[in-house]
Design a protein around this motif. Structure first.
Motif, PDB file in Angstrom:
ATOM      1  N   PHE A 288       0.835  -1.199   0.000  1.00 11.61           N
ATOM      2  CA  PHE A 288       0.000   0.000   0.000  1.00 11.61           C
ATOM      3  C   PHE A 288       0.873   1.253   0.000  1.00 11.61           C
ATOM      4  CE2 PHE A 288      -3.169  -2.995   1.426  1.00 11.61           C
ATOM      5  CZ  PHE A 288      -4.387  -2.463   1.012  1.00 11.61           C
ATOM      6  N   VAL A 289       0.627   2.153  -0.939  1.00 14.24           N
ATOM      7  CA  VAL A 289       1.300   3.455  -0.928  1.00 14.24           C
ATOM      8  C   VAL A 289       0.702   4.299   0.190  1.00 14.24           C
ATOM      9  CG1 VAL A 289       1.824   5.527  -2.268  1.00 14.24           C
ATOM     10  CG2 VAL A 289       1.761   3.287  -3.392  1.00 14.24           C
ATOM     11  N   VAL A 290      -0.616   4.334   0.257  1.00 16.01           N
ATOM     12  CA  VAL A 290      -1.344   4.862   1.417  1.00 16.01           C
ATOM     13  C   VAL A 290      -2.464   3.864   1.697  1.00 16.01           C
ATOM     14  CG1 VAL A 290      -0.856   7.288   0.936  1.00 16.01           C
ATOM     15  CG2 VAL A 290      -2.937   6.259   0.035  1.00 16.01           C
ATOM     16  N   ILE A 291      -2.920   3.836   2.937  1.00 13.19           N
ATOM     17  CA  ILE A 291      -4.026   2.958   3.303  1.00 13.19           C
ATOM     18  C   ILE A 291      -5.245   3.836   3.569  1.00 13.19           C
ATOM     19  CG2 ILE A 291      -4.900   1.344   5.021  1.00 13.19           C
ATOM     20  CD1 ILE A 291      -2.121   0.185   5.241  1.00 13.19           C
ATOM     21  N   PRO A 292      -6.253   3.760   2.708  1.00 12.81           N
ATOM     22  CA  PRO A 292      -7.392   4.668   2.833  1.00 12.81           C
ATOM     23  C   PRO A 292      -8.137   4.560   4.159  1.00 12.81           C
ATOM     24  CG  PRO A 292      -7.388   3.597   0.683  1.00 12.81           C
ATOM     25  CD  PRO A 292      -6.346   2.912   1.506  1.00 12.81           C
ATOM     26  N   SER A 293      -8.250   3.350   4.686  1.00  8.20           N
ATOM     27  CA  SER A 293      -9.104   3.156   5.861  1.00  8.20           C
ATOM     28  C   SER A 293      -8.412   2.335   6.942  1.00  8.20           C
ATOM     29  CB  SER A 293     -10.421   2.487   5.442  1.00  8.20           C
ATOM     30  OG  SER A 293     -11.101   3.284   4.531  1.00  8.20           O
ATOM     31  N   GLU A 294      -7.373   2.898   7.510  1.00  6.70           N
ATOM     32  CA  GLU A 294      -6.631   2.288   8.614  1.00  6.70           C
ATOM     33  C   GLU A 294      -6.157   0.890   8.252  1.00  6.70           C
ATOM     34  OE1 GLU A 294      -4.638   3.457  10.848  1.00  6.70           O
ATOM     35  OE2 GLU A 294      -6.125   4.401  12.107  1.00  6.70           O
ATOM     36  N   ILE A 295      -6.491  -0.149   9.001  1.00  6.25           N
ATOM     37  CA  ILE A 295      -5.948  -1.482   8.744  1.00  6.25           C
ATOM     38  C   ILE A 295      -6.856  -2.265   7.793  1.00  6.25           C
ATOM     39  CG2 ILE A 295      -5.310  -3.704   9.743  1.00  6.25           C
ATOM     40  CD1 ILE A 295      -4.595  -2.399  12.272  1.00  6.25           C
ATOM     41  N   PRO A 296      -6.368  -2.655   6.615  1.00  6.76           N
ATOM     42  CA  PRO A 296      -7.164  -3.567   5.774  1.00  6.76           C
ATOM     43  C   PRO A 296      -7.285  -4.924   6.479  1.00  6.76           C
ATOM     44  CG  PRO A 296      -5.424  -2.494   4.503  1.00  6.76           C
ATOM     45  CD  PRO A 296      -5.131  -2.236   5.953  1.00  6.76           C
ATOM     46  N   LEU A 297      -8.481  -5.457   6.517  1.00  7.14           N
ATOM     47  CA  LEU A 297      -8.712  -6.691   7.268  1.00  7.14           C
ATOM     48  C   LEU A 297      -7.982  -7.883   6.669  1.00  7.14           C
ATOM     49  CD1 LEU A 297     -12.497  -6.196   8.025  1.00  7.14           C
ATOM     50  CD2 LEU A 297     -10.529  -5.560   9.418  1.00  7.14           C
ATOM     51  N   THR A 298      -7.563  -7.774   5.407  1.00  8.01           N
ATOM     52  CA  THR A 298      -6.778  -8.836   4.783  1.00  8.01           C
ATOM     53  C   THR A 298      -5.512  -9.122   5.577  1.00  8.01           C
ATOM     54  OG1 THR A 298      -7.587  -8.110   2.627  1.00  8.01           O
ATOM     55  CG2 THR A 298      -5.704  -9.584   2.619  1.00  8.01           C
ATOM     56  N   PHE A 299      -4.931  -8.108   6.196  1.00  5.37           N
ATOM     57  CA  PHE A 299      -3.743  -8.314   7.025  1.00  5.37           C
ATOM     58  C   PHE A 299      -4.045  -9.337   8.121  1.00  5.37           C
ATOM     59  CE2 PHE A 299      -2.298  -4.454   5.015  1.00  5.37           C
ATOM     60  CZ  PHE A 299      -0.916  -4.466   5.117  1.00  5.37           C
ATOM     61  N   PHE A 300      -5.207  -9.207   8.773  1.00  5.51           N
ATOM     62  CA  PHE A 300      -5.563 -10.127   9.852  1.00  5.51           C
ATOM     63  C   PHE A 300      -5.734 -11.551   9.321  1.00  5.51           C
ATOM     64  CE2 PHE A 300      -8.054  -6.429  12.021  1.00  5.51           C
ATOM     65  CZ  PHE A 300      -6.869  -5.781  12.278  1.00  5.51           C
ATOM     66  N   GLU A 301      -6.408 -11.682   8.183  1.00 10.30           N
ATOM     67  CA  GLU A 301      -6.664 -13.012   7.616  1.00 10.30           C
ATOM     68  C   GLU A 301      -5.361 -13.706   7.245  1.00 10.30           C
ATOM     69  OE1 GLU A 301     -11.035 -11.939   5.667  1.00 10.30           O
ATOM     70  OE2 GLU A 301      -9.239 -11.916   4.403  1.00 10.30           O
ATOM     71  N   ILE A 302      -4.445 -12.951   6.637  1.00  9.80           N
ATOM     72  CA  ILE A 302      -3.162 -13.526   6.229  1.00  9.80           C
ATOM     73  C   ILE A 302      -2.343 -13.952   7.437  1.00  9.80           C
ATOM     74  CG2 ILE A 302      -0.932 -12.978   5.168  1.00  9.80           C
ATOM     75  CD1 ILE A 302      -2.570 -11.056   3.296  1.00  9.80           C
ATOM     76  N   ILE A 309       3.960 -10.746   5.958  1.00  9.01           N
ATOM     77  CA  ILE A 309       3.574  -9.845   4.874  1.00  9.01           C
ATOM     78  C   ILE A 309       4.710  -8.882   4.563  1.00  9.01           C
ATOM     79  CG2 ILE A 309       1.926  -8.055   4.149  1.00  9.01           C
ATOM     80  CD1 ILE A 309      -0.061  -9.328   6.184  1.00  9.01           C
ATOM     81  N   LEU A 310       5.020  -8.752   3.285  1.00  7.04           N
ATOM     82  CA  LEU A 310       5.956  -7.736   2.802  1.00  7.04           C
ATOM     83  C   LEU A 310       5.137  -6.496   2.461  1.00  7.04           C
ATOM     84  CD1 LEU A 310       8.616  -6.604   1.651  1.00  7.04           C
ATOM     85  CD2 LEU A 310       8.192  -7.941  -0.422  1.00  7.04           C
ATOM     86  N   THR A 311       5.484  -5.365   3.046  1.00  7.23           N
ATOM     87  CA  THR A 311       4.665  -4.178   2.866  1.00  7.23           C
ATOM     88  C   THR A 311       5.506  -2.922   3.032  1.00  7.23           C
ATOM     89  OG1 THR A 311       2.573  -3.147   3.578  1.00  7.23           O
ATOM     90  CG2 THR A 311       3.975  -4.051   5.302  1.00  7.23           C
TER      91      THR A 311
END
Length: 384
Positions: A288-302, A309-311
């Protein structure tokens, strides 16, 4: 209690995305605990269909704080939760000053830095990055002054990083309530999807998401093209969100010298198939260059699948999840070097995987998050 939760632009197809997923899950949890809950969805003219929840009613209104105040009066609500971004300091909050209920804001955006906004502007144009420029140029103390002036009872930050920023800028009655996790880690993986794409027992990195410039997919393609790793394999699980546009992504892909290192999958995957990719990837890549809405829930699932995660560094997301992340510099060169490091370092991968799983084992579920929101409003918090 009668509780209203205000969001905007909740269209069909966005119900699993942030910040809407948080509001839908919190509303459902409050409803299950016996409260009367209505989601108020502010929209302007749109070609997209609005979402209808099977759990709580959603009322669509014109995107206007004056209209919202009228709905609060009409429904005789006891509690209002209203989404908030830093640039909202420029709005006229006056209609909300005298509504006869407790009112709280929840911060749906993150904390952005100038370098990230410049990078996004180069990728997508200054005009298309306008909202993010407004986020960093709007004085943060102006918003906290508005919240006090309008007698809001409190504020919810979705990460500790954001909550600290709220308090630092003069609004002390703020609390962190993280978004929740669901039962993703308990799903039975459907590995037939790996067989279909000849990925069984193969080492691969994996990107998931839409091709929006904020998500960094085009940067990732360029980083792969520059990678010296001969046997590199990167799978792109390309999702089509509302408003997705593939032109730039496709153009970069067609110009790649090393496109053989890329596998693009546009199948509409089940959650069981997604889990198969998430738990079999060497690393997932979410640049993510910027994250529009705080934490994307995909992070939790992964991370619940014991996969690191490489980020890139992004405010509250990387601050909270850092132990399970490999954070590379926010550039094509930085991402290319990061890919080389994670591909070749087995010990690092094991350390990050272990830390990711441990963090998710302690993370709250959605019903627990709904209870935390209710516990917060049950406190006698003075109007500031």
């Amino acid at each position: 209690m009668k509780i209203l939760l205000y969001t905007t632009d909740l269209f069909k197809g966005r119900e699993y995305l942030m910040p809407w997923r948080t509001i839908l899950e919190v509303a459902k949890g409050m409803h299950n605990l016996g409260h009367s809950v209505i989601i108020i969805n502010g929209i302007n003219e749109s070609k997209y269909l609005t979402y209808a929840s099977p759990h709580v009613p959603i009322r669509n209104i014109r995107k206007s704080l004056r209209t919202l105040a009228q709905v609060v009066q009409e429904t005789q609500a006891d509690i209002l939760f209203m989404e908030c971004k830093w640039r909202d300091a420029l709005k006229n909050f006056t209609p909300l000053k005298k509504i006869p209920c407790k009112k709280y804001v929840y911060f749906t955006g993150g904390i952005y830095d100038l370098s990230s906004i410049k990078t996004l502007s180069k990728l997508n144009g200054v005009k298309n990055a306008r909202n993010y420029w407004m986020e960093i140029l709007t004085p943060k103390p102006l918003l906290t002054f508005r919240l006090k002036q309008m007698h809001f009872n409190g504020a919810i930050g979705l990460t500790p990083f954001t909550t600290q920023e709220i308090k630092k800028n003069g609004y002390t009655n703020a609390i962190t309530i993280l978004p929740g996790k669901d039962n993703f880690e308990k799903l039975h993986s459907d590995n037939s999807i790996l067989q279909k794409y000849l990925l069984t027992n193969k080492k691969f990195l994996c990107f998931t998401g839409a091709p929006a410039p904020t998500r960094g997919a085009q940067l990732l393609l360029q980083a792969i093209n520059n990678s010296p790793i001969a046997d590199l394999r990167v799978v792109f699980l390309m999702r089509t969100d509302v408003g997705s546009e593939y032109t730039t992504f496709d153009s970069i892909y067609k110009k790649m010298k090393n496109s053989s290192k890329v596998i693009i999958i546009k199948d509409q995957l089940t959650r069981e198939q997604l889990k198969s990719f998430f738990e079999n990837a060497w690393y997932m890549i979410l640049p993510f260059v910027v994250i529009p809405s705080e934490i994307p829930l995909t992070f939790f699932e992964i991370m619940s699948c014991r996969t690191p995660i490489l980020t890139f560094k992004n405010g509250g997301t990387s601050n909270y999840l850092r132990n399970g992340l490999y954070i590379s510099p926010k550039s094509i060169e930085g991402l290319s070097k990061g890919i080389t490091e994670v591909w070749t370092n087995q010990q690092l991968r094991e350390e990050k995987a272990k830390q990711a799983k441990e963090l998710m084992m302690l993370h709250p579920t959605w019903p627990e998050v709904a209870e935390q929101w209710l516990n917060y409003i049950s406190q006698e918090s003075p109007k500031l």
